[in-house]
Design an enzyme around this catalytic site. Structure first.
Site, PDB file in Angstrom:
ATOM      1  N   ASP A 413       0.940  -1.311   0.110  1.00 24.18           N
ATOM      2  CA  ASP A 413      -0.099  -0.088  -0.135  1.00 24.18           C
ATOM      3  C   ASP A 413       0.849   1.263  -0.033  1.00 24.18           C
ATOM      4  O   ASP A 413       2.003   1.208   0.414  1.00 24.18           O
ATOM      5  CB  ASP A 413      -0.871   0.015   1.263  1.00 24.18           C
ATOM      6  CG  ASP A 413      -1.643   1.146   1.391  1.00 24.18           C
ATOM      7  OD1 ASP A 413      -2.344   1.469   0.155  1.00 24.18           O
ATOM      8  OD2 ASP A 413      -2.099   1.571   2.251  1.00 24.18           O
ATOM      9  N   ASP A 898      -1.448  -0.940   6.140  1.00 23.47           N
ATOM     10  CA  ASP A 898      -1.691  -0.579   7.401  1.00 23.47           C
ATOM     11  C   ASP A 898      -3.228  -0.089   7.801  1.00 23.47           C
ATOM     12  O   ASP A 898      -3.335   0.052   8.980  1.00 23.47           O
ATOM     13  CB  ASP A 898      -1.017   0.698   7.503  1.00 23.47           C
ATOM     14  CG  ASP A 898      -1.492   1.989   7.087  1.00 23.47           C
ATOM     15  OD1 ASP A 898      -1.891   1.888   5.899  1.00 23.47           O
ATOM     16  OD2 ASP A 898      -1.571   3.104   7.467  1.00 23.47           O
ATOM     17  N   ASP A 902      -6.605  -2.808   3.233  1.00 27.02           N
ATOM     18  CA  ASP A 902      -5.347  -3.607   3.053  1.00 27.02           C
ATOM     19  C   ASP A 902      -5.669  -5.092   3.331  1.00 27.02           C
ATOM     20  O   ASP A 902      -4.728  -5.996   3.194  1.00 27.02           O
ATOM     21  CB  ASP A 902      -4.151  -2.963   3.493  1.00 27.02           C
ATOM     22  CG  ASP A 902      -3.797  -1.736   2.779  1.00 27.02           C
ATOM     23  OD1 ASP A 902      -4.125  -1.492   1.748  1.00 27.02           O
ATOM     24  OD2 ASP A 902      -3.350  -0.891   3.781  1.00 27.02           O
TER      25      ASP A 902
END
Length: 1245
Positions: A413, A898, A902
């Site tokens: 990400d 995080d 995700d």
């Protein structure tokens, strides 16, 4: 207790099962039925609040544990052989002896399981007996009960700092606004407070809540494990339905904070609560090494059966070759002697029992012990510890540590993973005019003053767009407001003057309203003095995700104070003190669930729009002029991944209009707009939208996160009509989320564009160095983000995923791009070059590329790219991309993120890593490993991943070698004893050999061995490539070790055989030197494989040899007839007095190990591996080592100096600064467009 017939019990059980399986549950209060028997209780079919997490009961522990252990096929195999040994016609040695190894393994595992289950029992007992307050109709008050006594339908009172005992529907709160603040750290690790509100239309604190007067029926959905959704409605006696959702549910395990008390109705209890349904224990994944291990165990089974068939056939031929019946073949009681064929059939099973240790029984236990040791060293690595957050590396999946050393693709990400996720407000565009925040010399402040004056001249009936823009930033969010002195309440022991001071402080907070904070009254002054004095009694603060820094102004001054739990409070001084009211607003602080929202609220505050208070029904804002506006909140349209925006519908206190303020992704707002408002200076509103879009593009090219802000004035008739649909959707139990979203979309039309914002998200520390190291390690790094392509490309340059070089943009179809890349590879000019190709692709294109007919071509293109940036992708698309690459290319994948968006990607990869950042702990909770910084990924993979893989791979190969080498000694002996299953080594010593004498050294080898130091592995990332693909543990290395084991067993057998040939030594005198030679050979073989000797290695090696001689000497001295009719008495003592014994041990050991030793010498001399070169570097002094590492990286093509990249500074307010290194993207419409970045770099030869 009244007796009930079994039929009634069965009927109740069936009714209970049907009631629990219904999609909707109807719950009523238990109070009218208090004191009645259980059969008359209306909610009796639902789970009690008592929990039981133990797996076993004392009475059935042994059978249940054995049943669990027999799920492992290896245990079934060895138990079956032990039972087979009890059959007289096939037994190889004493039946009791055959039970020892498997009994030891099963007993050790059972003791571990019993200890773990006992700890679970203690935890359950403690939780079940925790006190709580339950309302009693008989006593007319809340009485103390235990958690296990609470039932569905009870009224439970929870006071401040108490943990919620069950899932409660909030009916009453001591807060005047019906708000209860909770902390969900026990569920998801998030420490920021969350707000829960009493269901609409129910009791408030104005008239005290009486549980006996509650006569509503609660209808809720069947229990599920979704912590973020809850569907329920309350049906009043007049059949009016009031909807309630997750915002009114107190989850079991949450802690009540900053609220005196709250009363809730138990809807789920015990194992049906959401927290218990989410308690699935440790994650289990099968590592790639474990899958390969199972295949090799299967090969060993085939090898075992082959050897047993040879033994059975050899026994048949031996019997056929006998001229008569020898005297040692004893017939049965009837004088019958089995035929050679039947005897050979029995001999097949006897050989299986004799050679059973070919299958390594201790290998699985050893692997578990090694992984525990590896995890201990990983979690205690100081380099993976983050002092700022006081967090260390977490291993949540205990059985895939070795996969960290085989990663080939990383999917990351962007926000919060590569960047800090600490937002800094940099620029804004208001009605087509762009303002840079840092370079602002009061221009925007002056514009706001003129807007206020214009609104006042108009009688306040029309709000200027500049004011609306900042009001939207202030109001359209979920930021919570509290006084800076209102520290989070905790359970502490307070005594003396400190307790008195805190008590006075609490009193002052409770009696000072947000508005009264404008004046310097004595009570507020005194409370501030108390706050400062109490700081001396508090410890050093730790970082809190939502209050760690002020994200609005880089030069703003932060004044921090910390409570006893590390919660920081802050006050912000804007850039221009003279342009804001003199009111003391420093006592306010904001707690936001999103860093973006915190940045926008602080930015608005810097320009004088101060958020003073927020309740479920009102929002108070102070304008730059000092005027306080109290907005009535009519509804909040929360953010969702489909709409990509959130809105707040308020009633303006001046115009009395219903105003909808909306903020969200630029493309989600632009497509809903009508162009904007029409102040005299704005010009054509289509031009405003076009200019704003230009500003957005420039922000994105600078790497800033962009948001659009809009408004809409809603007429009263439209609002009333819409409100009916909204309430109907909120009370619906079917497709509630879809209906609520449709009502939101219904209102969010014809928006008036106000402006846009640009927020900077800084790169984390050492991200460029980490990505460069990962690329040099042969790992393909992909970035999957929801940001615009321009933003992603800018971040790609900043973190060194992309280089500043020529760009080749192809905006045609996929086949064209793929063909162009292939032509590049086939170009004769590129023979001596390596290509660096980066692919930039957006969400719409990803959706098309993931279609079945295009998947293969997309994968073919992607595997030729060094880096891929997927922009504007949804969480589902992230997981689909990971699955596609993993399944099509058969590679090891790692996903790191995080946030909650995700989670799908993390769970889809072979290894999932969560970063404990600013967006909660959902990613960490779903991950296999958790880190606090992206830079930790470098050492985790390049060092610990490499060590874990090489240690386990070499240990497993050694285990197979050790067992094959030892069991072949018995196999070769069968050629000289007629394949009768006889052993020349005492059975007890055979068992002890693998169970004790040679079991500890390989475990220590798997835990402590280091083939290369951490410094060299970090300095030369290329060494990581040794574990990728097939790695060190492959088909070839396995069979080479097996062949080496056959050779060594031949040497260890035939040298003693030739030495004692034609002598009169007995069987054990012949076998004891052979057993000793095998011990020396196997241990010295391991010493050749050990790369770094430690004190632990020396102790285990010498200890194993010493234990062998001590146990064997003691056994031979005391055991005269332990294993009749054989007699091992004084065998080793006699051997050690004979020089021939030492000569045999020396010659056999040297001859057995000489080929392996010579192979290593020649290989390391002629063609040294990179790992050997790395070990040679470790022997250099530090200066020479650093120089050689730099030379090595330069020779290998990885020596380019890593530069520290920062995001480009914002351009001038006119946005005239050119950005010539960022490509222009044409990603609009339905065109299937790909952007390919290519680069040629010469390979040094």
């Amino acid at each position: 207790m009244t007796w009930r017939s079994p039929l009634a019990l069965v009927r109740d059980a069936l009714q209970g099962q049907r009631a629990r399986e219904k999609e909707l549950r109807s719950l009523v209060s238990n109070l009218p039925y208090e004191g009645q028997e259980k059969g008359k209780q209306p909610n009796r079919f639902f789970s009690s609040n008592s929990i039981k997490t133990t797996k076993y009961s004392p009475l059935f522990f042994i059978p249940m544990n054995l049943y669990e252990q027999f799920h492992r096929l290896a245990n079934v195999y060895f138990v079956g052989l032990a039972i087979l040994n009890f059959i007289p016609v096939v037994n190889a040695f004493q039946p009791e002896v055959a039970l020892i190894p498997i009994c030891v393994i099963l007993s050790l595992t059972a003791l571990k399981d019993a200890w773990e289950d006992f700890r679970r029992y203690q935890s359950d007992r403690k939780v079940n007996n925790t006190p709580c307050f339950v309302y009693s109709r008989m006593e007319k008050q809340f009485v103390e009960r235990r958690w296990k006594d609470a039932r569905v339908g009870d009224f439970v009172k929870v006071v401040c700092n108490e943990i919620v005992p069950a899932d409660l529907l909030l009916l009453h709160s001591s807060d005047p606004n019906g708000v209860c603040y909770i902390e969900t750290a026990n569920l998801d690790g998030e420490t920021n407070l969350k707000q829960r509100t009493v269901a609409n239309g129910l009791c408030t604190s104005d008239c005290g809540f009486e549980p006996e007067n509650f006569n509503c029926k609660v209808v809720c959905e069947k229990p599920n494990n979704n912590l973020n959704h809850f569907k329920c409605y309350l049906e009043k006696p007049n059949e009016e339905k009031v909807g309630a959702g997750i915002e009114s549910l107190l989850l079991r395990g949450c802690t009540v904070r900053n609220t005196n008390h709250a009363v809730g109705f138990v809807v789920y209890a015990g194992h049906e609560t959401k927290s218990m349904l989410n308690n699935n224990g440790s994650r289990y994944k099968r590592s790639k090494l474990e899958r390969k291990l199972n295949i090799d165990v299967f090969f060993c089974v085939i090898l075992l059966f082959t050897m047993c068939l040879i033994g059975a056939l050899g026994h048949f031929l031996w019997l056929e070759s006998l001229p008569g019946v020898p005297p040692y073949l004893v017939p049965d009681s009837s004088g019958h002697l089995d035929s050679p064929g039947l005897t050979s059939f029995y001999m097949f099973f006897t050989m299986i029992i004799l050679l059973q240790i070919l299958i390594p029984i201790a290998l699985y236990v050893s692997i578990e012990l090694v992984k525990i040791g590896q995890i201990f060293f990983i979690t205690n690595d100081l380099d993976l510890y983050d002092e700022e957050t006081d967090s260390r590396m977490q291993c949540r999946a205990l059985n895939i540590t070795e996969d960290l050393g085989q990663i080939e693709y990383i999917f990351s990400d962007k926000t919060g993973t590569l960047t800090e996720n600490k937002m800094v407000f940099r620029r804004c565009s208001v009605m087509g005019t762009e303002f840079p925040h840092k370079e602002n010399d009061g221009k925007l402040v002056q514009q706001i003053k003129r807007a206020e004056s214009s609104s006042r001249r108009g009688g306040g009936r029309k709000i200027h767009p500049y004011l609306d823009f900042f009001l939207a930033l202030t109001i359209c969010n979920t930021v919570m407001v509290s006084m800076a002195t209102a520290k989070r309440e905790r359970v502490t022991n307070i005594s003396g003057i400190h307790g008195i001071l805190l008590a006075l402080l609490t009193f002052s907070q409770a009696h000072v309203s947000p508005r009264s904070s404008q004046t310097n009254n004595p009570l507020e002054t005194f409370s501030n003095l108390i706050k400062k004095a109490s700081l001396f009694c508090q410890r050093k603060p730790k970082r809190n995700r939502t209050r760690s820094e002020d994200p609005a102004v880089g030069s703003a001054k932060m004044e921090s104070a910390a409570d006893t739990n590390g919660v920081q409070t802050c006050s912000l001084h804007p850039l221009s003190q003279r342009d804001r009211p003199a009111a003391a607003s420093q006592s306010l602080h904001y707690e936001a669930q999103s860093p973006d929202e915190a940045a926008l609220v602080h930015a608005a505050r810097a320009y004088g729009f101060i958020l003073l208070a927020r309740t479920p029904d009102t929002v108070s804002v102070r304008l730059p002029s000092g005027q306080v506006l109290d907005f009535e909140v009519l509804d909040t349209l929360t953010f969702d991944c489909t709409r990509k925006r959130m809105s707040v519908l308020v009633r303006h206190p001046v115009t009395r209009e219903c105003v909808l303020y909306t903020k969200g992704a630029d493309y989600a707002i632009m497509e809903l707009g009508t162009g904007g408002a029409s102040p005299p200076s704005a010009g054509n509103q289509k031009d405003v939208a076009a200019v704003t879009q230009h500003h957005l593009d420039c922000y994105a090219k600078e790497g800033l996160r962009t948001l659009c802000v809009a408004k809409k004035v809603v007429s009263e008739d439209v609002y009333r009509s819409w409100l009916v649909d909204r309430k109907r959707a909120q009370a619906s139990m079917d497709n509630r989320e879809q209906l609520i979203m449709e009502t939101s979309v219904q209102l969010e039309t014809d928006l008036t564009l106000l402006g846009a914002t640009g927020i900077e998200d800084r790169l984390q520390e050492s991200v460029p160095e980490t990505t460069v190291a990962l690329r040099e390690a042969g790992i393909h790094v992909w970035v999957l983000t929801g940001d615009k392509p321009e933003t992603a490309v800018n971040i790609g340059y900043a973190c060194r995923l992309l280089e500043e070089e020529d760009l080749l943009t192809c905006t045609s179809i996929l086949d064209c791009t793929l063909e162009e890349v292939r032509r590049y590879e086939e170009d004769p000019c590129n023979v001596d070059t390596t290509q660096n190709i980066a692919l930039v692709i957006d969400g719409n294109t990803v959706s098309m590329a993931l279609s079945p007919d295009l998947q293969d071509r997309f994968v073919d293109l992607a595997k030729r790219c060094r880096t891929v940036l997927c922009c504007r992708v949804t969480p589902l698309q992230k997981s689909e991309v990971v699955k596609l690459i993993r399944e099509k290319l058969k590679v090891m994948t790692l996903a790191v993120g995080d946030g909650a968006n995700d989670v799908n990607m993390i769970q889809a990869a072979d290894v999932g890593i969560g970063i404990s950042g600013q967006e909660g702990m959902q990613a960490v909770m779903a991950s296999d490993f958790a880190i606090s910084r992206f830079k930790h990924l470098r050492k985790l993979l390049l060092v610990h991943g490499h060590w874990c893989y090489t240690r386990l791979a070499n240990m497993i190969i050694y285990f197979f070698y050790k067992n094959v080498a030892y069991v072949n000694l018995l196999f070769w002996y069968q050629f000289f004893c007629g394949f009768t299953g006889t052993a020349m080594i005492d059975y007890w010593l055979m068992i002890f050999f693998n169970l004790f004498f040679t079991s500890v050294p390989p475990i220590m080898f798997g835990i402590f061995d280091k083939d290369v130091s951490a410094e060299v592995l970090m300095g030369v990332p290329e060494l990581y490539r040794m574990g990728q693909g097939k790695g060190e543990y492959n088909f070839l290395s396995f069979w080479i070790s097996i062949l080496d084991a056959f050779y060594q067993s031949l040497v260890c057998f035939f040298i003693p055989y030739l030495a004692y040939q034609d002598s009169d030594v007995d069987m054990f005198t012949f076998g004891t030197p052979m057993n000793t030679v095998a011990l020396f050979t196997i241990l010295l073989h391991l010493s050749i494989e050990i790369k770094s000797w430690t004190l632990v290695h020396w102790i285990t090696m010498l200890g194993s040899v010493g234990l062998y001689f001590i146990v064997t000497l003691a056994y031979n001295a005391t055991c005269i007839t332990c294993n009749p009719p054989s007699n091992p008495y004084w065998i080793l003592q006699s051997q050690m007095a004979d020089p021939m014994f030492y000569l045999i041990c020396t010659i056999s050991t040297v001859a057995a190990l000489l080929p392996r030793y010579m192979f290593h010498v020649l290989k390391n001399s002629i063609s040294p591996s990179p790992l050997l070169q790395g070990r040679l570097l470790d022997r250099r002094d530090p200066d020479t080592k650093a120089l050689r590492i730099q030379e090595w990286r330069g020779f290998r093509g990885g020596g380019e100096q890593v530069k520290r990249y920062r995001l480009s500074p914002p351009p001038s307010p006119t946005l005239d600064t050119p950005v010539d290194y960022v490509p222009e993207f044409d990603l609009t419409g339905d065109d299937f467009s790909l952007n390919v970045i290519t680069h040629q770099s010469t390979v040094h030869t």
